[in-house]
Design a protein around this motif. Structure first.
Motif, mmCIF file in Angstrom:
data_model
loop_
_atom_site.group_PDB
_atom_site.id
_atom_site.type_symbol
_atom_site.label_atom_id
_atom_site.label_comp_id
_atom_site.label_asym_id
_atom_site.label_seq_id
_atom_site.Cartn_x
_atom_site.Cartn_y
_atom_site.Cartn_z
ATOM 1 N N LEU A 161 45.668 27.920 -74.643
ATOM 2 C CA LEU A 161 45.144 29.262 -74.953
ATOM 3 C C LEU A 161 44.790 30.337 -73.976
ATOM 4 C CD1 LEU A 161 43.695 31.004 -77.523
ATOM 5 C CD2 LEU A 161 41.734 30.495 -76.977
ATOM 6 N N PRO A 162 44.906 30.857 -73.183
ATOM 7 C CA PRO A 162 44.530 31.303 -72.044
ATOM 8 C C PRO A 162 43.057 32.202 -71.811
ATOM 9 C CG PRO A 162 46.241 33.188 -73.520
ATOM 10 C CD PRO A 162 46.379 31.973 -73.930
ATOM 11 N N LEU A 163 42.213 31.729 -71.002
ATOM 12 C CA LEU A 163 41.264 31.807 -70.607
ATOM 13 C C LEU A 163 40.637 32.764 -70.008
ATOM 14 C CD1 LEU A 163 40.219 27.945 -71.055
ATOM 15 C CD2 LEU A 163 40.518 30.053 -72.761
ATOM 16 N N ASN A 164 39.532 33.468 -69.632
ATOM 17 C CA ASN A 164 38.623 34.474 -68.940
ATOM 18 C C ASN A 164 37.894 33.422 -67.874
ATOM 19 O OD1 ASN A 164 39.561 36.857 -67.684
ATOM 20 N ND2 ASN A 164 38.719 38.116 -69.010
ATOM 21 N N ILE A 165 38.162 32.811 -66.988
ATOM 22 C CA ILE A 165 36.914 31.467 -66.431
ATOM 23 C C ILE A 165 37.265 32.377 -65.233
ATOM 24 C CG2 ILE A 165 36.613 29.582 -65.264
ATOM 25 C CD1 ILE A 165 38.142 28.622 -67.672
ATOM 26 N N PRO A 166 35.483 33.002 -64.453
ATOM 27 C CA PRO A 166 35.076 33.919 -63.466
ATOM 28 C C PRO A 166 36.025 33.048 -61.600
ATOM 29 C CG PRO A 166 32.964 33.169 -64.478
ATOM 30 C CD PRO A 166 34.096 32.844 -65.482
ATOM 31 N N GLN A 167 36.164 33.779 -61.100
ATOM 32 C CA GLN A 167 37.562 33.775 -60.012
ATOM 33 C C GLN A 167 36.508 32.488 -59.591
ATOM 34 O OE1 GLN A 167 39.951 33.303 -59.177
ATOM 35 N NE2 GLN A 167 41.050 34.251 -60.533
ATOM 36 N N ASP A 168 35.394 32.854 -58.935
ATOM 37 C CA ASP A 168 34.535 31.735 -57.982
ATOM 38 C C ASP A 168 34.557 30.138 -59.192
ATOM 39 O OD1 ASP A 168 33.076 32.726 -59.991
ATOM 40 O OD2 ASP A 168 31.533 31.954 -59.247
ATOM 41 N N LEU B 294 37.754 28.708 -58.011
ATOM 42 C CA LEU B 294 38.471 28.371 -57.237
ATOM 43 C C LEU B 294 37.676 27.032 -56.765
ATOM 44 C CD1 LEU B 294 40.153 30.496 -54.840
ATOM 45 C CD2 LEU B 294 37.094 30.794 -54.349
ATOM 46 N N ALA B 295 36.068 27.243 -57.181
ATOM 47 C CA ALA B 295 35.525 25.621 -56.295
ATOM 48 C C ALA B 295 36.065 24.593 -56.995
ATOM 49 C CB ALA B 295 34.474 26.057 -57.192
ATOM 50 N N GLN B 296 36.773 24.720 -57.965
ATOM 51 C CA GLN B 296 37.862 23.468 -59.131
ATOM 52 C C GLN B 296 39.030 23.669 -58.360
ATOM 53 O OE1 GLN B 296 37.717 23.985 -63.759
ATOM 54 N NE2 GLN B 296 35.375 24.876 -62.953
ATOM 55 N N LYS B 297 39.344 24.767 -58.111
ATOM 56 C CA LYS B 297 40.421 23.886 -57.806
ATOM 57 C C LYS B 297 40.613 23.495 -55.619
ATOM 58 C CE LYS B 297 45.326 25.221 -56.776
ATOM 59 N NZ LYS B 297 45.875 24.536 -57.896
ATOM 60 N N GLU B 298 40.048 23.303 -55.790
ATOM 61 C CA GLU B 298 39.362 22.992 -54.333
ATOM 62 C C GLU B 298 39.084 21.566 -54.359
ATOM 63 O OE1 GLU B 298 35.860 24.922 -52.127
ATOM 64 O OE2 GLU B 298 36.718 26.763 -51.814
ATOM 65 N N SER C 220 39.557 22.842 -66.901
ATOM 66 C CA SER C 220 39.525 23.900 -66.914
ATOM 67 C C SER C 220 40.383 24.705 -68.041
ATOM 68 C CB SER C 220 39.942 25.163 -65.333
ATOM 69 O OG SER C 220 41.397 24.488 -65.147
ATOM 70 N N LYS C 221 41.004 24.160 -69.092
ATOM 71 C CA LYS C 221 41.452 23.807 -70.032
ATOM 72 C C LYS C 221 40.645 23.479 -71.291
ATOM 73 C CE LYS C 221 46.207 23.918 -68.899
ATOM 74 N NZ LYS C 221 47.092 23.933 -69.202
ATOM 75 N N VAL C 222 40.588 24.237 -72.215
ATOM 76 C CA VAL C 222 40.149 23.650 -74.156
ATOM 77 C C VAL C 222 40.878 22.201 -73.848
ATOM 78 C CG1 VAL C 222 40.271 23.995 -75.971
ATOM 79 C CG2 VAL C 222 39.688 25.911 -74.298
ATOM 80 N N THR C 223 40.661 21.216 -74.844
ATOM 81 C CA THR C 223 40.385 19.884 -74.902
ATOM 82 C C THR C 223 40.089 19.773 -76.537
ATOM 83 O OG1 THR C 223 38.817 18.578 -74.393
ATOM 84 C CG2 THR C 223 40.824 18.833 -72.804
ATOM 85 N N LEU C 224 41.388 19.495 -77.387
ATOM 86 C CA LEU C 224 41.245 18.465 -78.683
ATOM 87 C C LEU C 224 41.108 16.959 -78.760
ATOM 88 C CD1 LEU C 224 41.353 20.138 -81.814
ATOM 89 C CD2 LEU C 224 43.610 19.727 -81.857
ATOM 90 N N ARG D 239 26.916 8.109 -45.127
ATOM 91 C CA ARG D 239 29.174 7.699 -45.384
ATOM 92 C C ARG D 239 29.754 8.493 -44.630
ATOM 93 N NH1 ARG D 239 29.588 4.987 -51.352
ATOM 94 N NH2 ARG D 239 28.012 3.224 -50.782
ATOM 95 N N GLY D 240 29.699 9.224 -44.212
ATOM 96 C CA GLY D 240 31.013 9.962 -43.213
ATOM 97 C C GLY D 240 31.481 11.135 -44.275
ATOM 98 N N TYR D 241 31.095 10.887 -45.772
ATOM 99 C CA TYR D 241 32.143 12.139 -45.908
ATOM 100 C C TYR D 241 31.171 13.493 -46.949
ATOM 101 C CZ TYR D 241 31.220 9.552 -49.726
ATOM 102 O OH TYR D 241 30.774 8.560 -50.685
ATOM 103 N N ARG D 242 31.907 14.308 -47.008
ATOM 104 C CA ARG D 242 31.167 15.603 -47.668
ATOM 105 C C ARG D 242 31.801 15.069 -49.108
ATOM 106 N NH1 ARG D 242 28.024 18.995 -44.883
ATOM 107 N NH2 ARG D 242 28.192 20.662 -46.415
ATOM 108 N N PRO D 243 30.851 14.688 -50.045
ATOM 109 C CA PRO D 243 31.168 14.617 -51.799
ATOM 110 C C PRO D 243 31.907 15.962 -53.336
ATOM 111 C CG PRO D 243 28.916 14.528 -51.807
ATOM 112 C CD PRO D 243 29.492 14.594 -50.661
ATOM 113 N N ALA D 244 32.884 15.963 -53.024
ATOM 114 C CA ALA D 244 33.083 17.606 -53.382
ATOM 115 C C ALA D 244 32.619 18.283 -54.575
ATOM 116 C CB ALA D 244 34.538 16.943 -54.320
ATOM 117 N N LYS D 245 32.164 19.439 -54.848
ATOM 118 C CA LYS D 245 31.748 19.476 -55.968
ATOM 119 C C LYS D 245 32.925 20.142 -57.090
ATOM 120 C CE LYS D 245 31.719 23.898 -52.921
ATOM 121 N NZ LYS D 245 31.079 24.988 -52.457
ATOM 122 N N VAL D 246 31.846 19.265 -58.165
ATOM 123 C CA VAL D 246 32.899 20.023 -59.800
ATOM 124 C C VAL D 246 31.707 19.877 -61.044
ATOM 125 C CG1 VAL D 246 34.245 18.176 -58.296
ATOM 126 C CG2 VAL D 246 33.081 16.953 -60.281
#
Ligand SMILES: [Zn+2]
Length: 354
Positions: free
Chosen positions: A173-180, A183-187, A205-209, A289-296
């Motif tokens: 199903l095509p969804l209307n998810i806010p851009q920000d 973008l955060a999920q893509k990164e 970022s999808k519906v699952t069944l 630890r020397g790395y920046r954890p990603a936001k998910v």
């Protein structure tokens, strides 16, 4: 089902940070060896630098990181601004009413200005949101008949099979998810797959069944007059159940033999992917630890959603979900200490930065 709370104030006015964790755990069967455990689920055994046992990752590691944070900062209270609250609750694993839901309804000061939670996330990711869930039961009823007399009655199981196939289209199903949020999920795609297994970023970022159960028919040579199945639908952040329900209603119009009941709905939740506390946690992990954890966004549910529903930012940073809800659940001691340090430093920074 006790909920254990503590709270203290620092030396001056400031913000109110709430540490949250649950103390209940998933069950273990009566025969853990048969279930596949190679260690005693209640033994707390240490093997090759890992602590094994039911609840070690979900979420004794995170809850005890909260407790240590509370103890350390309490020792430093003469240097702390604002207020720190510790909430350790029962009744989380079953979305029960007596844990955080009770607490937020009856002791609303536990909301505070921000919530920090140590549910499993993986050392490489911080969660600012989570998918929603929608549980539905579908019942198909037809007259039923002898197995050879297919002209007499449609088959409830075959109708169910067709309907399940059609429900599968909800995943596209095509969804209307806010851009920000997109973008955060893509990164975070690469880190998310590292933490949750390859392919996780494709469905976040999808519906699952999932069709969790299906029951129908009595005997090979009878046309079933009834079939029931349960659907577990997960919704991405940024959409509400109406989008899905409208679609399901449209599909059901073609199936007069089918009735549907909604058993549970937790809407998706998120707070600011660029929020201050998230940045503080990232800075501290970089330091340690020397790395920046990603936001998910998380695929499963946690009580952090209850804070977000009330508009309070809530961030989750905890261990890998190794063996969570399964067998040989464990946490490396190194990781455990990393979460204790990260939570304590981040709580200190959040309270003292303003
Ligand atoms: Zn948990």
């Amino acid at each position: 089902m006790p909920n254990i709370l503590g709270t203290f104030e620092g030396i001056s006015e400031g913000r109110h940070l709430v540490l949250n964790g649950h103390t209940d755990v998933f069950p273990v069967s009566e025969d853990p060896v048969k279930e596949g455990w190679t260690t005693d689920p209640w033994g707390g055994e240490i093997i090759d630098g890992k602590i094994y046992g039911r609840g070690s990752s979900d979420m004794k590691c995170g809850t005890s990181a909260s407790i240590w944070t509370y103890i350390f900062l309490n020792r430093l209270r003469a240097k702390i601004k604002g207020k720190l609250t510790l909430t350790c609750v029962s009744d989380e694993e079953t979305f029960g009413p007596w844990g955080d839901r009770w607490l937020i309804d009856n002791e609303p000061e536990v909301l505070g200005d921000c919530c920090l939670n140590g549910e499993p996330s993986s050392p490489f990711t911080i969660r600012y949101g989570e998918k929603g869930l929608l549980w539905l039961t579908f019942t198909v009823k037809t007259p039923g008949a002898h197995g050879a007399y297919t002209h007499v009655s449609p088959s409830a199981t075959r109708i169910a099979a067709k309907l399940i196939n059609e429900l599968g289209n909800l995943e596209n199903l095509p969804l209307n998810i806010p851009q920000d949020l997109l973008l955060a999920q893509k990164e975070a795609e690469a880190d998310f797959d590292k933490g949750m297994g390859s392919g996780a970023s494709k469905i976040i970022s999808k519906v699952t069944l999932n069709i969790g159960t299906i029951k129908g028919g009595l005997k090979t040579n009878m046309i079933p007059g009834e079939c029931t199945f349960e659907a577990d639908i997960r919704l991405p952040v940024g959409i509400e159940s109406e989008v899905i329900m409208d679609q399901i209603d449209k599909i059901l119009k073609k199936y007069p033999e089918v009735t549907m009941d909604q058993n549970k709905y937790n809407s998706p939740s998120h707070c600011d992917p660029n929020g201050e506390m998230l940045g503080i946690i990232q800075d501290n992990v970089k330091l340690l630890r020397g790395y920046r954890p990603a936001k998910v966004v998380s695929m499963g549910g946690t009580d952090a959603r209850l804070w977000r529903y009330k508009g309070i930012p809530a961030y989750v940073y905890g261990p890998f979900p190794t063996g969570m809800g399964s067998v040989d659940e464990n946490v490396p001691i190194d990781d455990y200490l990393h979460f204790v340090k990260t939570h304590a430093l981040s709580a200190y920074d959040y309270l003292n930065k303003n």
